[in-house]
Scaffold this motif. Structure first.
Motif, short mmCIF file in Angstrom:
data_model
loop_
_atom_site.label_atom_id
_atom_site.label_comp_id
_atom_site.label_asym_id
_atom_site.label_seq_id
_atom_site.Cartn_x
_atom_site.Cartn_y
_atom_site.Cartn_z
N PHE A 226 0.84 -1.20 0.00
CA PHE A 226 0.00 0.00 0.00
C PHE A 226 0.87 1.24 0.00
O PHE A 226 1.19 1.81 1.05
N ASP A 227 1.23 1.68 -1.18
CA ASP A 227 1.94 2.93 -1.39
C ASP A 227 0.97 3.92 -2.01
O ASP A 227 0.47 3.69 -3.11
N PRO A 228 0.65 5.02 -1.32
CA PRO A 228 -0.39 5.94 -1.81
C PRO A 228 -0.18 6.41 -3.24
O PRO A 228 -1.15 6.54 -3.99
N GLU A 229 1.04 6.69 -3.61
CA GLU A 229 1.30 7.15 -4.96
C GLU A 229 1.30 5.99 -5.96
O GLU A 229 0.72 6.08 -7.04
N GLY A 230 1.92 4.89 -5.58
CA GLY A 230 2.04 3.76 -6.49
C GLY A 230 0.72 3.11 -6.85
O GLY A 230 0.55 2.60 -7.96
N LEU A 231 -0.24 3.09 -5.94
CA LEU A 231 -1.52 2.43 -6.17
C LEU A 231 -2.39 3.15 -7.18
O LEU A 231 -3.39 2.59 -7.64
#
Length: 127
Positions: free
Chosen positions: A103-108
């Protein structure tokens, strides 16, 4: 592999509510971060919302923040997108996906080749 099946799409009027569901099978449900994307006619597929495998963290696109709510029930292997106060701009095919990563806010907000997708369900908001 994991299989995802969306349901709940349809035709609604401006201001109405609609609930989409994503049934997950094939693997243990809880380890996956889950999300929703949508694609309007003639436009690229864009991020809508994501939820961590435990349900403790969520992420929303600015365009739906405050109107849409993503949730999950790991016991039932189901992810839900509750859509309220719908607008014509919400018209799109909605896709459920299971992320292959943390769960990476930018990567998702950007899918990759290892993610799993459902077949999509059409949502149309009349103007």
């Amino acid at each position: 592999q994991v299989q995802l099946v969306e349901s709940g799409g349809g035709l609604v009027h401006i201001g109405d509510s609609l609930r989409l569901s994503c049934a997950v099978s094939g693997r243990t449900f809880s380890p996956y971060n889950m999300g929703w994307f949508r694609q309007a006619p003639g436009k690229e597929r864009v991020f809508v919302a994501a939820i961590s495998w435990s349900g403790g963290s969520t992420l929303y696109a600015d365009s739906v923040k405050g109107r849409f709510t993503i949730s999950r029930d790991n016991a039932k292997d189901t992810v839900t997108l509750q859509m309220n106060n719908m607008k014509p701009e919400d018209t799109a095919v909605y896709y459920c996906l299971a992320y292959s990563r943390g769960f990476d806010p930018e990567g998702l907000k950007i899918p990759d080749e290892y993610d799993f997708w459902g077949q999509g369900t059409q949502v149309t908001v009349s103007s």
